[in-house]
Write an enzyme that holds these catalytic residues in place. Structure first.
Site, PDB file in Angstrom:
ATOM      1  CB  ILE A 618      39.427  13.403  41.968  1.00  0.00           C
ATOM      2  CG1 ILE A 618      39.031  14.934  42.251  1.00  0.00           C
ATOM      3  CG2 ILE A 618      38.203  12.450  41.320  1.00  0.00           C
ATOM      4  CD1 ILE A 618      38.725  15.683  40.679  1.00  0.00           C
ATOM      5  NE  ARG A 620      45.229  15.389  52.836  1.00  0.00           N
ATOM      6  CZ  ARG A 620      44.025  15.605  53.663  1.00  0.00           C
ATOM      7  NH1 ARG A 620      42.971  15.372  53.116  1.00  0.00           N
ATOM      8  NH2 ARG A 620      44.239  16.235  54.696  1.00  0.00           N
ATOM      9  CG  PHE A 623      43.181  25.768  51.167  1.00  0.00           C
ATOM     10  CD1 PHE A 623      43.387  26.704  52.175  1.00  0.00           C
ATOM     11  CD2 PHE A 623      43.736  25.874  49.919  1.00  0.00           C
ATOM     12  CE1 PHE A 623      44.222  27.761  51.812  1.00  0.00           C
ATOM     13  CE2 PHE A 623      44.646  27.015  49.634  1.00  0.00           C
ATOM     14  CZ  PHE A 623      45.089  27.977  50.636  1.00  0.00           C
ATOM     15  CG  ASP A 625      39.543  15.528  51.140  1.00  0.00           C
ATOM     16  OD1 ASP A 625      41.095  15.596  51.317  1.00  0.00           O
ATOM     17  OD2 ASP A 625      38.854  15.150  52.186  1.00  0.00           O
ATOM     18  CB  VAL A 626      40.074  18.010  44.957  1.00  0.00           C
ATOM     19  CG1 VAL A 626      39.491  18.494  43.596  1.00  0.00           C
ATOM     20  CG2 VAL A 626      41.019  19.052  45.683  1.00  0.00           C
ATOM     21  CE  LYS A 641      42.156  23.338  43.764  1.00  0.00           C
ATOM     22  NZ  LYS A 641      43.120  24.423  43.814  1.00  0.00           N
ATOM     23  CG  ASP A 734      52.559  26.934  44.049  1.00  0.00           C
ATOM     24  OD1 ASP A 734      53.629  26.699  43.943  1.00  0.00           O
ATOM     25  OD2 ASP A 734      51.659  26.551  44.745  1.00  0.00           O
TER      26      ASP A 734
HETATM   27  P1  ADP Z   1      45.446  22.981  46.190  1.00  0.00           P
HETATM   28  O1  ADP Z   1      45.309  24.165  45.372  1.00  0.00           O
HETATM   29  O2  ADP Z   1      44.291  23.046  47.504  1.00  0.00           O
HETATM   30  O3  ADP Z   1      46.848  22.601  46.623  1.00  0.00           O
HETATM   31  P2  ADP Z   1      45.475  21.527  43.864  1.00  0.00           P
HETATM   32  O4  ADP Z   1      44.584  22.486  43.018  1.00  0.00           O
HETATM   33  O5  ADP Z   1      46.573  21.151  43.967  1.00  0.00           O
HETATM   34  O6  ADP Z   1      44.740  21.885  45.334  1.00  0.00           O
HETATM   35  O7  ADP Z   1      44.438  20.107  43.630  1.00  0.00           O
HETATM   36  C1  ADP Z   1      44.680  19.127  44.581  1.00  0.00           C
HETATM   37  C2  ADP Z   1      44.355  18.033  43.377  1.00  0.00           C
HETATM   38  O8  ADP Z   1      42.977  17.674  43.228  1.00  0.00           O
HETATM   39  C3  ADP Z   1      45.358  18.029  42.236  1.00  0.00           C
HETATM   40  O9  ADP Z   1      46.483  17.683  42.273  1.00  0.00           O
HETATM   41  C4  ADP Z   1      44.326  17.091  41.401  1.00  0.00           C
HETATM   42  O10 ADP Z   1      44.593  15.952  41.361  1.00  0.00           O
HETATM   43  C5  ADP Z   1      42.964  17.393  41.645  1.00  0.00           C
HETATM   44  N1  ADP Z   1      42.242  18.412  41.155  1.00  0.00           N
HETATM   45  C6  ADP Z   1      42.264  19.680  41.315  1.00  0.00           C
HETATM   46  N2  ADP Z   1      41.669  20.575  40.491  1.00  0.00           N
HETATM   47  C7  ADP Z   1      41.099  19.707  39.815  1.00  0.00           C
HETATM   48  C8  ADP Z   1      40.369  19.749  38.692  1.00  0.00           C
HETATM   49  N3  ADP Z   1      39.883  20.934  38.070  1.00  0.00           N
HETATM   50  N4  ADP Z   1      40.014  18.764  37.714  1.00  0.00           N
HETATM   51  C9  ADP Z   1      40.605  17.592  37.935  1.00  0.00           C
HETATM   52  N5  ADP Z   1      41.192  17.477  39.295  1.00  0.00           N
HETATM   53  C10 ADP Z   1      41.533  18.403  39.871  1.00  0.00           C
END
Ligand code: ADP
Length: 874
Positions: A618, A620, A623, A625-626, A641, A734
């Site tokens: 869903i 990226r 670190f 993919d999510v 994550k 952040d």
């Molecule tokens: P990182 O901290 O590694 O940069 P993010 O927290 O920005 O990752 O997450 C990347 C993407 O994943 C987010 O922009 C979002 O679209 C999706 N995402 C992250 N955490 C969630 C969550 N708990 N529920 C739904 N989508 C999420």
């Protein structure tokens, strides 16, 4: 045979002359050589004198007083000087000899000339007479012919004229005269022949032999003189002459007078009575400088080896090296002793070298003995010194016993976390591929499966247990164990494990690779314990962590037959070992005294990787993919994550930071942590699924439909979340629309705690590489100083993003340009349709002075009040 009989011929005479010429040339050659020899000797004398002079430059200081070797040396140098003088005088004498040779040569030349003259003289008379005889004979023939002609004429006249006449008389007279002339010539001829015969005979028998005899004696007398000259030459270069012999003898004597046992007599006497008559010098003191460790209390102690996870391998390697050195020393000593006792000769090492010294004939057997005993002593000292270090390291390592090594670093929580989770993957791989030493215990446990956990089915009191507990005690302890279970998981999981066949890693009190820092947080009262896994040097170790006067960590030891133990008896399974420790109430190690009283079960957030089923990607993140995922146990949808396996440890540590922070928080506007999975790669953070995804995307996607009320609601949610974080002393660092998530009904949750710090103030010291410049407060950018008021600045930008519906702040400006302009006082204009109060709030958040910015509490109240007012106005 002499000259007179052998050299009479003309050729011999010539040869004698040639021989004399050759002798004269030889003389010339000799003369030149002797001159050269004299020159050499003179130069050698000069060189030798210089050597002696150099040798005399010995240290005349007090230290060498009474030294026989010094005395001998000086005398030796004196004698060398004498030798130099001797050579000089010899050179002078050779020059005299040379003059003599010159005279001899001159005399010889004169003698040669006299011989030639004398020989010519006696040969000349014979030659003259020989010529006379020839001449007389020719005269004789001439007169004979004249006579014969006149006689024929007379006879003719006599016959013609008869016995008279004037003519006849005239012819007769002429005839008579010719006859007389012939007779006279005849006589002269006879006389000359007689004389020639006599002269020739004298030449041959008297004069020439006399001359040659004389010549022989002259030449022989020359040879005698010549011989004398050569004798003198030789004498003046004779190094075995008495003079040289005497010098050599004196040198030998003075060197022989060196007596090793007398050499230091005067020196020792002198110093015994004066200068050094003191006790041995004070020993040097080597002391640990405590000032070095003043600032690091506890970690490093003076004069004590530090055994921790950072040093243990080094210590072990050092120990092996040192033990090898000790062994080498011992072997060398043994060889030396064998050698001294007439054993086999030593092939190498110091003795062999000594042997080669001995072979030059200088070393006496006693010297060699002394040297050997000296070498032996040196080896003994070496052995003793190394042994001391060996003992020290062994002692330090023994102190640790089966306790887990303390961590050497302060920030080892994350480190451990990473190490463990990272290595966990490695062990999985190695377990499936090879049975090398790197195969972890835990894999072995997994492989063996239920066999390890069958406790209930077995008699608990094992024969192999040296300290068996009675059945009554066992029962009591089991009850107590059950009763003492701490957490909501009701019955003691340790007890539960006894009733099932599940592997160790499924035991509730087994915490997998839970980092030590977390473990410590879980163990609060003396006797609290849990079991976990740690990875060291790619090898998995099972650790029993106990709270007992602080926290103790014991590594489960594996016996050769695959049993498990601490200091006590071994057991076939870790569960049995833990049960034994628990029931017997015996300390895990004598030193620690730690007794197990209450098993601490896994917390709800300690998940296994297998607890989660990944469904779809869903998003990226930085670190990895999510994913949308499902929890196996509750079927709950979650967001997972993942962290890319290839990332360096430092990055993995940062990744897990989020989980560590999030697990403490529980607020509707903070994304919730469900758990972390660190059993294998990829390591994962499991969170509540926030279906709207990232706020930034949401704003952009829904820009047309978003209402001011919704935007203000988003601001209030974010402020609520941030107020909560501020109250927990958490600085997000952040905060931005991209890091917020949108839940049902546009509610916003703060997410992405990867940069967060649980501190009131955080000073960045490791550079500012990945800083979101346009969201970061000037004091953080300029001085690396972070507080919640920096988050307030970022919150102002977030508000701006919300009201600009996902625009990029400071668009068209580079980070550095934006920074410059902000420092110069520039602030972004209000986005379209932003309520002026909200823009005012934004500007307040962007106050250059952090202290002038509102705290989140205030922000929340302002926004909340505005929303209420807005709601009421409708
Ligand atoms: P990182 O901290 O590694 O940069 P993010 O927290 O920005 O990752 O997450 C990347 C993407 O994943 C987010 O922009 C979002 O679209 C999706 N995402 C992250 N955490 C969630 C969550 N708990 N529920 C739904 N989508 C999420």
């Amino acid at each position: 045979m002499g000259f007179s009989s052998a050299l009479q011929g003309r050729a011999a005479h010539e040869a004698l002359i040639v021989r004399q010429d050759a002798e004269l040339r030889l003389m010339e050659t000799m003369k030149r050589s002797i001159q050269l020899k004299a020159k050499c000797d003179r130069e050698y004398a000069i060189g030798l004198a210089a050597v002696a002079q150099q040798g005399m430059k010995t240290d005349r200081a007090d230290e060498m007083q009474g030294s026989l070797i010094t005395k001998a040396w000086r005398s030796y140098m004196d004698e060398l000087d004498h030798q130099a003088k001797q050579f000089k005088s010899n050179a002078e004498l050779l020059e005299v000899v040379c003059e003599k040779l010159t005279h001899l040569s001159q005399d010889k030349r004169k003698a040669r000339k006299a011989y030639q003259e004398e020989h010519a003289k006696i040969a000349a008379r014979l030659n003259h007479l020989t010529d006379e005889v020839v001449r007389k004979k020719a005269e004789y023939q001439k007169h004979l012919e004249g006579y014969k002609a006149l006689r024929t004429r007379f006879e003719e006249h006599y016959i013609k004229s008869g016995r008279g006449g004037r003519k006849l008389d005239d012819v007769r007279d002429k005839y008579q005269k010719a006859c007389r002339k012939l007779h006279l010539t005849h006589n002269e001829y006879v006389l000359s022949i007689t004389e020639a015969v006599e002269v020739e005979k004298d030449f041959r028998t008297v004069l020439l032999p006399g001359l040659l005899e004389h010549q022989q004696s002259v030449q022989e007398s020359f040879i005698l003189l010549w011989k004398n000259i050569l004798q003198e030459t030789s004498q003046h270069g004779d190094l075995t002459s008495d003079k040289f012999k005497e010098i050599q003898k004196r040198i030998d004597n003075v060197i022989n007078s060196i007596n090793p046992s007398e050499e230091y007599r005067e020196f020792t006497e002198k110093h015994n009575y004066s200068l050094y008559r003191t006790s041995p010098t004070t020993p040097l003191v080597f002391q640990f400088d405590d000032a070095l460790i003043e600032d690091i209390p506890g970690k490093l102690q003076s004069n004590t080896l530090t055994v921790d996870n950072l040093t243990v391998d080094w210590l072990r390697t050092r120990l092996i090296d040192l033990e090898m050195s000790v062994k080498e020393c011992q072997e060398k000593q043994l060889k030396m002793i064998e050698h001294a006792n007439g054993g086999s000769p030593i092939a190498n090492g110091s003795i062999a070298r000594n042997g080669s010294t001995a072979s030059n004939g200088i070393q006496s057997p006693k010297d060699s003995q002394n040297r050997q005993s000296k070498d032996l002593n040196a080896l003994r000292c070496q052995e003793k010194q190394k042994q001391k270090l060996v003992d020290m390291i062994k002692c330090a390592l023994n102190e640790i016993g089966c306790e887990e090594l303390p961590s050497g670093c302060d920030d080892h929580l994350e480190q451990n976390f990473i190490e463990n989770s990272f290595n966990n993957d490695q062990q999985q791989n190695s377990a499936t591929s090879t049975n090398s030493t790197g195969v972890s215990i835990i894999n072995e446990l997994r492989r063996r499966g239920g066999v390890l956990t069958l406790l209930r089915g077995r008699p608990f009191k094992r024969k192999s247990t040296p300290q068996p507990t009675t059945p009554t005690v066992n029962r009591m302890r089991t009850q107590r164990f059950n009763k003492l279970q701490p957490r909501s998981q009701s019955l003691g999981s340790l007890s539960m494990s006894l009733s099932t066949n599940r592997p160790l890693y499924e035991e509730e009190w087994f915490h997998g690779v839970l980092p030590r820092e977390e473990v410590v947080r879980l163990l609060n009262n003396d006797g609290d314990f849990l079991v976990r896994e740690t990875i060291r040097n790619e090898e998995s170790q099972i650790v029993l962590s106990v709270c007992w006067n602080g926290h103790k960590h014991f590594i489960v030891q594996t016996t050769v037959d695959g049993h498990f133990r601490f200091e006590g008896p071994p057991f076939p399974s870790i569960q049995e070992l833990i049960m034994h420790q628990y029931q017997s109430e015996l300390p895990v190690t004598v030193k620690s005294g730690a007794i197990l009283r209450r098993a601490i079960c896994r917390e709800r957030w300690e998940l296994s990787n297998d607890d989660v089923v990944l469904l779809e990607k869903i998003g990226r993140g930085n670190f990895g993919d999510v994913y949308k995922a499902k929890l196996k146990s509750t079927k709950q949808d979650v967001a997972v994550k993942t962290c890319r396996m290839t990332l360096p440890d430092e990055q993995k540590r940062k990744f897990l930071q989020e989980g560590r922070i999030l697990k403490q928080y529980d607020h509707p506007n903070i994304v919730k942590l469900i758990g972390i999975c660190v059993q294998k790669q990829p390591i994962m953070i499991v969170m509540e699924l926030v279906p709207g995804g990232s706020l930034l995307n949401y704003l952009r996607k829904n820009s047309n439909s978003l209402t001011t009320r919704q935007q203000m609601g988003m601001c209030r949610d974010a402020a609520a979340g941030m107020r909560y974080l501020e109250s927990k002393n958490c600085i997000h660092r952040d905060l931005a629309a991209r890091n917020c998530l949108v839940d049902f009904e546009n509610s916003v949750k703060i997410s992405d705690f990867g940069m967060s710090r649980e501190e009131e103030e955080y000073i960045v010291s490791d550079g500012m590489k990945q800083i979101p410049v346009k969201w970061t407060a000037p004091e953080a950018l300029n001085f690396g100083k972070y507080t919640s008021l920096c988050d307030v600045w970022s919150y102002g930008i977030l508000m701006w993003e919300i009201f600009s519906k996902g625009d990029t702040p400071y668009s068209g400006m580079s980070n550095s340009r934006a920074r410059e302009r902000i420092d110069a006082g520039y602030r972004m204009p209000t986005p379209e349709n932003t309520p002026p109060e909200m823009y005012r709030l934004m500007l307040k958040c962007w106050c250059a002075e952090a202290e002038a910015r509102p705290h989140f509490d205030e922000i929340y109240n302002v926004v909340d009040a505005l929303i209420i007012r807005l709601d009421n106005s409708h």
